[in-house]
Design an enzyme around this catalytic site. Structure first.
Site, mmCIF file in Angstrom:
data_model
loop_
_atom_site.group_PDB
_atom_site.id
_atom_site.type_symbol
_atom_site.label_atom_id
_atom_site.label_comp_id
_atom_site.label_asym_id
_atom_site.label_seq_id
_atom_site.Cartn_x
_atom_site.Cartn_y
_atom_site.Cartn_z
ATOM 1 N N HIS A 436 43.605 46.202 7.636
ATOM 2 C CA HIS A 436 43.436 44.828 7.149
ATOM 3 C C HIS A 436 44.614 43.954 7.603
ATOM 4 O O HIS A 436 44.420 42.910 8.228
ATOM 5 C CB HIS A 436 43.327 44.841 5.617
ATOM 6 C CG HIS A 436 43.168 43.490 5.005
ATOM 7 N ND1 HIS A 436 41.973 43.033 4.500
ATOM 8 C CD2 HIS A 436 44.047 42.486 4.814
ATOM 9 C CE1 HIS A 436 42.125 41.813 4.028
ATOM 10 N NE2 HIS A 436 43.392 41.449 4.208
ATOM 11 N N GLU A 437 45.807 44.397 7.293
ATOM 12 C CA GLU A 437 46.985 43.594 7.642
ATOM 13 C C GLU A 437 47.135 43.493 9.154
ATOM 14 O O GLU A 437 47.571 42.474 9.680
ATOM 15 C CB GLU A 437 48.258 44.174 7.002
ATOM 16 C CG GLU A 437 48.244 44.216 5.471
ATOM 17 C CD GLU A 437 47.826 42.905 4.830
ATOM 18 O OE1 GLU A 437 48.045 41.834 5.422
ATOM 19 O OE2 GLU A 437 47.251 42.949 3.714
ATOM 20 N N HIS A 440 45.089 40.617 10.342
ATOM 21 C CA HIS A 440 45.800 39.332 10.218
ATOM 22 C C HIS A 440 46.816 39.206 11.349
ATOM 23 O O HIS A 440 46.982 38.145 11.939
ATOM 24 C CB HIS A 440 46.558 39.268 8.885
ATOM 25 C CG HIS A 440 45.685 38.988 7.698
ATOM 26 N ND1 HIS A 440 44.830 37.913 7.634
ATOM 27 C CD2 HIS A 440 45.559 39.631 6.506
ATOM 28 C CE1 HIS A 440 44.210 37.916 6.451
ATOM 29 N NE2 HIS A 440 44.628 38.948 5.751
ATOM 30 N N HIS A 443 45.319 38.208 14.623
ATOM 31 C CA HIS A 443 44.950 36.790 14.590
ATOM 32 C C HIS A 443 46.171 35.930 14.936
ATOM 33 O O HIS A 443 46.090 34.946 15.665
ATOM 34 C CB HIS A 443 44.431 36.444 13.192
ATOM 35 C CG HIS A 443 43.555 35.226 13.137
ATOM 36 N ND1 HIS A 443 43.089 34.699 11.961
ATOM 37 C CD2 HIS A 443 43.051 34.435 14.105
ATOM 38 C CE1 HIS A 443 42.346 33.645 12.214
ATOM 39 N NE2 HIS A 443 42.306 33.462 13.506
HETATM 40 ZN ZN ZN Z 1 44.120 39.538 3.784
#
Ligand code: ZN
Length: 645
Positions: A436-437, A440, A443
């Site tokens: 998940h991290e 990010h 991105h």
């Molecule tokens: Zn998040």
């Protein structure tokens, strides 16, 4: 120092008689970049090594920074200069990205009450101050009401069913309070497992009642949030009207990907309709199970209890069993290989000075071996490090004059650290958190945008910013990806497929009920902010109505959920609670497109990178999404992955 210098520069920009991109917007971005870069380091270090020196440095500056940004957002002269550019001939000649930056700025000023008449501006400020006080009061009341109650168990038989860790904690608490027996509190880590495990039904009922009436007229009246709720709703509505919106929901959606309240409602209604039959089935499963425990009619205080029993019966595996299969080295190299296949990037560990010996530093190269960014990876929990997991910008990509900078990210987790010479092993949840991290991070790091305000995750709508992160989570449920990341601690064998299958079914256990619950909260939130009513019971009546329409488990009349709904009354989620589900839909939809080809296809990876990851906030996410998928988002993939189709 930087603040002082920036203020001097901003003074000059305010008085610029002929503002344009180069002599105004770009200069303003430069000021912002300089300060953000310095502050992000202090902010980050304070979070990960909270030493007395850093803490005082942080505290000395945090008020100054807050004041600086608040003044900036209230700067009428800057606003007028942005307006001038928007009305100038030059505006149309600017790139779409730069036009968006200017439009975003103007919208930000509008939402901040800039451009109103003096009189209205005064009212606006007054409302803002009141709202901030009311939010704090709302939160305080919950805290006080929570602390004001405890359950003191004296009879050992009343502990039946509870796990040892919970009993030990309760004993400790009793000793601290100089009471006999065991003490359980309404704090979630004490309350929730009690409701899951306690055999004594009457106690569960009492405890549930105490929890669900916190901060209401049914608990200690001192902490009742009813007045605060009504006042907050009234002021938010007034605020919306003041700045030219029909209701607060419109204000919230002005900066989001979802375009209108009705779009949100349609989306939630559809989800509810699809999830409902599964929720009914989940409930029937519980009903069948309830008889075993002598429960004739399932009440709100039985749901967690029965669910836990049922879960244990169906999925007889433990987290620790899974954990033996995920050694850090395998997981990290699996993750790096995955993004190498998808995006052609290479990740290379580099030597660097860091704030702790466990922290690693990596360089990212693109296909043609150009360095495009870096990140710090700080995986393990330790003393004086803030809990949770997050990605933060250290430096964002930008180009000022002729100077280009590569982005740098901080990736922070709090996994349990390796003991002795043994490498760390991750639970499956931890693997998901890492992915998940990392999403990010990608991105932020794979951006092609060099206009600072919208590069990486900057300028991305709030309900879309979780797309790349939740998208990455999907790979953790894909056998093809996961199997190569597993190796048993002792036998060195891969995880057996049937264990992984169990993990998947456990993931979707009762997802009908869970989805419906989230939809209920989200629908309630958006409807509450779409229409204002001066009737002081409106907020409760509306909740009952929403529940009657969609819920499967109807809580007792005494339930005062809104009095504790901090997300929307004290946090920033008013008319925004739907964002959780919204982002899940986006990420599932994107992932299903990957599945169409082969989740490891570089072709689809490149398309996602080019149309979504690299675009940052340079264009609305809906545009990026449609460029990638060729259509608007649909809920079908999320339903499929949640076992609801
Ligand atoms: Zn998040």
């Amino acid at each position: 120092m930087i603040i002082k210098e920036n203020k001097k520069n901003i003074k000059q920009l305010e008085n610029n008689p002929t503002p344009n991109w180069d002599n105004f917007v770009s200069k303003l971005e430069e000021c912002d970049e300089k300060l953000s870069r310095a502050w992000s380091q202090i902010n980050h270090l304070n979070a990960v090594i909270n030493s007395p020196d850093l803490r005082s440095e942080y505290n000395n500056n945090v008020t100054k920074i807050t004041k600086y940004y608040s003044e900036l957002s209230q700067n009428e002269k800057l606003f007028l200069n942005f307006k001038k550019i928007k009305q100038s001939k030059e505006f149309k000649k600017l790139s779409a990205t730069r036009q968006k930056i200017i439009n975003d700025e103007l919208l930000g000023f509008k939402l901040g009450g800039i451009g109103l008449s003096e009189n209205k501006k005064k009212i606006f400020k007054k409302i803002k101050v009141s709202l901030s006080k009311l939010s704090s009061k709302f939160e305080e009341n919950i805290l006080d009401a929570t602390n004001n109650y405890y359950l003191n168990i004296i009879d050992k038989n009343d502990l039946l069913g509870l796990p040892d860790f919970l009993i030990n904690d309760a004993k400790k608490r009793a000793v601290e309070k100089k009471k006999s027996g065991w003490i359980f509190t309404l704090d979630y880590p004490s309350y929730f497992p009690f409701m899951q495990y306690a055999d004594n039904r009457k106690l569960r009922e009492n405890f549930y009642h105490a929890y669900s009436t916190r901060a209401s007229e049914l608990g200690d009246k001192k902490f009742d949030n009813k007045k605060n709720i009504n006042e907050i709703l009234k002021l938010k509505h007034q605020l919306a009207k003041l700045i030219g919106y029909k209701n607060y929901s419109e204000v919230s959606l002005a900066t989001k990907m979802a375009s209108s309240s009705n779009e949100v409602i349609n989306f939630l209604d559809k989800l509810a309709k699809k999830a409902r039959p599964y929720a009914v089935k989940d409930m029937n499963d519980l009903k069948k199970h309830a008889q075993k425990y002598g429960i004739k009619k399932i009440e709100a205080w039985d749901v967690s209890f029965l669910s836990e029993k049922l879960r244990n019966e169906i999925f007889n595996f433990k987290d620790s069993e899974i954990k033996q299969f995920f050694p850090r080295k395998k997981v990290m190299s699996g993750l790096f290989q995955l993004v190498h296949k998808l995006y052609g990037i290479s990740i290379i560990k580099k030597k660097a000075d860091t704030w702790h010996k466990d922290v690693e530093f990596y360089e990212i190269k693109d296909k043609v071996k150009n360095v495009i960014g870096y990140f710090y990876l700080d995986l393990f929990a330790r003393e004086n490090k803030r809990g949770g997991a997050w990605m933060d910008e250290c430096i964002s990509k930008y180009k000022f004059n002729d100077e280009i900078s590569n982005p740098i990210a901080y990736l922070t987790c709090n996994f349990s650290s390796p003991s002795g010479n043994k490498d760390a092993y991750f639970t499956h949840d931890e693997v998901i958190t890492l992915f998940h991290e990392f999403g990010h991070g990608l991105h932020h790091l794979l951006t092609d945008i060099t206009d600072y305000s919208v590069s990486g995750i900057r300028g991305v709508e709030w309900d879309a910013v979780e797309l790349p992160s939740q998208f990455m989570e999907n790979f953790c449920w894909d056998w093809q990806v996961i199997k190569s990341m597993t190796e048993h601690e002792h036998t060195k064998k891969q995880m057996p497929k049937n264990l992984f299958d169990k993990l998947i079914s456990a993931k979707n256990f009762q997802s009908g009920l869970q989805t419906l619950r989230q939809v209920e909260f989200a629908l309630y939130d958006i409807k509450l902010h779409m229409k204002y009513s001066s009737n002081h019971n409106y907020y409760m009546n509306l909740l009952h109505k929403v529940r009657r329409e969609i819920a499967v488990v109807i809580p007792p009349k005494s339930n005062r959920f809104p009095n504790n709904f901090s997300h929307i009354f004290a946090g920033g989620y008013a008319a925004g609670y739907f964002s959780y589900k919204w982002a899940e839909v986006l990420s599932a939809d994107v992932y299903s497109e990957f599945e169409k080809y082969n989740v490891l296809s570089p072709k689809i990876g490149a398309k996602f990178k080019n149309e979504v990851l690299s675009r940052g906030g340079s264009r609305p996410m809906m545009k990026s999404f449609i460029a990638f998928l060729g259509r608007k988002p649909k809920i079908d993939s999320l339903l499929k992955y949640s076992g609801l189709s």
